[in-house]
Structure formats: structure tokens, C-alpha cells
Design a protein around this motif. Structure first.
Motif, PDB file in Angstrom:
ATOM      1  N   UNK A 219       0.792  -1.226   0.000  1.00  0.00           N
ATOM      2  CA  UNK A 219       0.000   0.000   0.000  1.00  0.00           C
ATOM      3  C   UNK A 219       0.822   1.272   0.000  1.00  0.00           C
ATOM      4  N   UNK A 220       2.132   1.172   0.165  1.00  0.00           N
ATOM      5  CA  UNK A 220       3.002   2.345   0.136  1.00  0.00           C
ATOM      6  C   UNK A 220       3.084   2.867  -1.298  1.00  0.00           C
ATOM      7  N   UNK A 221       2.840   4.171  -1.456  1.00  0.00           N
ATOM      8  CA  UNK A 221       2.894   4.812  -2.768  1.00  0.00           C
ATOM      9  C   UNK A 221       3.696   6.097  -2.613  1.00  0.00           C
ATOM     10  N   UNK A 222       4.695   6.286  -3.485  1.00  0.00           N
ATOM     11  CA  UNK A 222       5.561   7.457  -3.329  1.00  0.00           C
ATOM     12  C   UNK A 222       6.245   7.822  -4.642  1.00  0.00           C
TER      13      UNK A 222
ATOM     14  N   UNK B  71       5.033  17.823 -13.061  1.00  0.00           N
ATOM     15  CA  UNK B  71       3.580  17.843 -13.208  1.00  0.00           C
ATOM     16  C   UNK B  71       3.027  16.440 -13.428  1.00  0.00           C
ATOM     17  N   UNK B  72       3.692  15.675 -14.303  1.00  0.00           N
ATOM     18  CA  UNK B  72       3.235  14.318 -14.587  1.00  0.00           C
ATOM     19  C   UNK B  72       3.360  13.436 -13.349  1.00  0.00           C
ATOM     20  N   UNK B  73       4.470  13.547 -12.631  1.00  0.00           N
ATOM     21  CA  UNK B  73       4.664  12.734 -11.425  1.00  0.00           C
ATOM     22  C   UNK B  73       3.573  13.011 -10.394  1.00  0.00           C
ATOM     23  N   UNK B  74       3.256  14.268 -10.180  1.00  0.00           N
ATOM     24  CA  UNK B  74       2.203  14.603  -9.210  1.00  0.00           C
ATOM     25  C   UNK B  74       0.842  14.077  -9.646  1.00  0.00           C
ATOM     26  N   UNK B  75       0.536  14.177 -10.934  1.00  0.00           N
ATOM     27  CA  UNK B  75      -0.745  13.688 -11.449  1.00  0.00           C
ATOM     28  C   UNK B  75      -0.819  12.159 -11.338  1.00  0.00           C
ATOM     29  N   UNK B  76       0.265  11.475 -11.737  1.00  0.00           N
ATOM     30  CA  UNK B  76       0.278  10.007 -11.659  1.00  0.00           C
ATOM     31  C   UNK B  76       0.174   9.554 -10.207  1.00  0.00           C
ATOM     32  N   UNK B  77       0.881  10.203  -9.301  1.00  0.00           N
ATOM     33  CA  UNK B  77       0.802   9.857  -7.879  1.00  0.00           C
ATOM     34  C   UNK B  77      -0.652   9.915  -7.401  1.00  0.00           C
TER      35      UNK B  77
ATOM     36  N   UNK C 190      -2.915   6.668  -6.194  1.00  0.00           N
ATOM     37  CA  UNK C 190      -3.539   6.677  -4.862  1.00  0.00           C
ATOM     38  C   UNK C 190      -5.052   6.517  -4.945  1.00  0.00           C
ATOM     39  N   UNK C 191      -5.659   7.055  -6.008  1.00  0.00           N
ATOM     40  CA  UNK C 191      -7.114   6.976  -6.176  1.00  0.00           C
ATOM     41  C   UNK C 191      -7.554   5.677  -6.853  1.00  0.00           C
TER      42      UNK C 191
ATOM     43  N   UNK D 266      -7.394   4.849  -9.938  1.00  0.00           N
ATOM     44  CA  UNK D 266      -8.075   5.053 -11.216  1.00  0.00           C
ATOM     45  C   UNK D 266      -7.481   4.097 -12.253  1.00  0.00           C
ATOM     46  N   UNK D 267      -8.181   3.900 -13.359  1.00  0.00           N
ATOM     47  CA  UNK D 267      -7.646   3.028 -14.402  1.00  0.00           C
ATOM     48  C   UNK D 267      -6.420   3.679 -15.021  1.00  0.00           C
ATOM     49  N   UNK D 268      -5.381   2.962 -15.317  1.00  0.00           N
ATOM     50  CA  UNK D 268      -5.217   1.511 -15.274  1.00  0.00           C
ATOM     51  C   UNK D 268      -4.642   0.990 -13.955  1.00  0.00           C
ATOM     52  N   UNK D 269      -4.720   1.788 -12.904  1.00  0.00           N
ATOM     53  CA  UNK D 269      -4.140   1.410 -11.606  1.00  0.00           C
ATOM     54  C   UNK D 269      -5.160   0.733 -10.699  1.00  0.00           C
ATOM     55  N   UNK D 270      -6.103   0.017 -11.286  1.00  0.00           N
ATOM     56  CA  UNK D 270      -7.206  -0.561 -10.524  1.00  0.00           C
ATOM     57  C   UNK D 270      -7.427  -2.048 -10.800  1.00  0.00           C
ATOM     58  N   UNK D 271      -6.466  -2.688 -11.449  1.00  0.00           N
ATOM     59  CA  UNK D 271      -6.630  -4.094 -11.789  1.00  0.00           C
ATOM     60  C   UNK D 271      -7.200  -4.309 -13.184  1.00  0.00           C
ATOM     61  N   UNK D 272      -7.566  -3.229 -13.857  1.00  0.00           N
ATOM     62  CA  UNK D 272      -8.157  -3.369 -15.194  1.00  0.00           C
ATOM     63  C   UNK D 272      -7.157  -3.857 -16.233  1.00  0.00           C
ATOM     64  N   UNK D 273      -5.871  -3.883 -15.904  1.00  0.00           N
ATOM     65  CA  UNK D 273      -4.844  -4.380 -16.830  1.00  0.00           C
ATOM     66  C   UNK D 273      -4.750  -5.904 -16.836  1.00  0.00           C
ATOM     67  N   UNK D 274      -5.375  -6.563 -15.875  1.00  0.00           N
ATOM     68  CA  UNK D 274      -5.222  -8.014 -15.743  1.00  0.00           C
ATOM     69  C   UNK D 274      -5.527  -8.816 -17.009  1.00  0.00           C
ATOM     70  N   UNK D 275      -6.535  -8.461 -17.811  1.00  0.00           N
ATOM     71  CA  UNK D 275      -6.759  -9.232 -19.044  1.00  0.00           C
ATOM     72  C   UNK D 275      -5.560  -9.214 -20.004  1.00  0.00           C
ATOM     73  N   UNK D 276      -4.746  -8.170 -19.926  1.00  0.00           N
ATOM     74  CA  UNK D 276      -3.567  -8.124 -20.799  1.00  0.00           C
ATOM     75  C   UNK D 276      -2.540  -9.181 -20.389  1.00  0.00           C
TER      76      UNK D 276
END
Length: 178
Positions: free
Chosen positions: A113-116, A142-148, A152-153, A155-165
Motif C-alpha cells: 500500500x506504500x505509494x511514493x 507535473x506528470x509525477x504529481x498527477x500520476x501519484x 492513490x485513487x 483510477x484506471x489503469x491502476x485498478x486491476x483493469x490491466x489483468x486481461x492483458x
């Protein structure tokens, strides 16, 4: 679609000024609303001038469709890192090679769960020693702050939606070692 699924492609990072950095081969998987997907089987060899490894697990690389100042690595369950996101110049295709300039900052999401944001010190040092232009500094930050915030939220693709790939990758023949 740029290539047929299973077409061998190369991912090549450089550092500012054209110095070589990480490079590895994978298989083009396809594209969706998130961008273009490349898969790497367990046993993929990755190298940079001062380091190399052979992966024990598969992983995915995503060239984002929107907000292209980064390249996303998505690891399967069992890997200690869920995501490793390199801030970069916008990744571009040259034939079957996807290339970009690594801009030091990385967003890392561990399975615990650590994100940095990592490598802040390297980013600050390289702004001076490599002479990053102001627009490159702004792009990376700017990109690093947005991706962070997106990681943390969850959002896709950081939510497991990549698993079919990963399933698509599993159905393809691995690339012969480099």
C-alpha cells in the motif's frame, strides 16, 4: 492497431543527452482506451550499462494514450511492486522500437500500500548536471504529481483493469532471449 498481437518490439530508455539506459524486448499485445500494451514474459532479459536482470515474473508496459509524459510498468500479483511509473519524455515509436528519455522521477506503488515518488535527489542533481530545460522539469514534476494522485485513487489503469492483458500475454510465445 500498430502491430499484430505477438509482434516483437523493443523498449529503449535513454538518459538526457542520449546516454543508454534500460532496454528490453517484449511482445506487442494491442491497444485500448488507455494506450498501447506491451507484454514481457518471465525470463525477459533487461539491461542498462551498469546493471541487468532476467525477470522471474511477467510484466506489462503501457504507453499511455493521454498524458504521455510517462511509461507505466504493471506487475502481476506476487511481485512486491504493483506499479512502477517512469516519468519520461513522451514515448515514441521508431519502427518496432518504443523509445523515450527517462527523467528520473518514478511513482512506485508497493503491494503493502506504500505509494511514493522516488529519485527526487537524482532529478534535482540532473536538472543542473545535465541541464534539463525548464519545460522538461515542468513535464516531469507535473506528470509525477498527477500520476501519484491517480495511483492513490486507484483510477484506471491502476485498478486491476490491466489483468486481461496478462492473459493475452500468457497466450503468446515468448521472445527468444536477447
Amino acid at each position: 492497431m500498430r502491430f499484430e498481437a505477438g509482434h516483437p518490439v523493443r523498449v529503449e530508455f535513454t538518459k538526457w543527452g542520449g546516454r543508454p539506459h534500460w532496454s528490453f524486448t517484449g511482445l506487442y499485445l494491442g491497444e485500448d482506451e488507455h494506450g498501447e500494451w506491451i507484454g514481457h514474459h518471465a525470463g525477459t532479459f533487461a539491461a542498462k550499462p551498469d546493471n541487468s536482470f532476467t525477470s522471474e515474473l511477467p510484466w506489462l508496459t503501457l504507453k499511455p494514450r493521454r498524458d504521455p509524459g510517462h511509461l507505466i510498468t504493471i506487475n502481476p500479483a506476487g511481485h512486491p511492486l504493483a506499479f512502477y511509473v517512469d516519468m519520461s519524455t513522451p514515448p515514441e515509436w521508431s519502427g518496432a522500437v518504443l523509445g523515450c528519455v527517462d527523467l528520473d522521477l518514478d511513482v512506485i506503488a508497493r503491494r503493502d500500500g506504500t505509494i511514493f515518488i522516488d529519485d527526487e535527489d537524482e532529478f534535482l542533481e540532473h536538472q543542473v548536471s545535465l541541464g534539463y530545460p525548464l519545460e522538461i522539469i515542468d513535464l516531469a514534476r507535473t506528470t509525477a504529481n498527477r500520476v501519484l494522485a491517480e495511483v492513490k485513487a486507484h483510477t484506471t489503469p491502476y485498478d486491476g483493469s490491466a489483468n486481461p492483458w496478462f492473459e493475452t500475454l500468457a497466450g503468446l510465445t515468448p521472445v527468444v532471449a536477447d
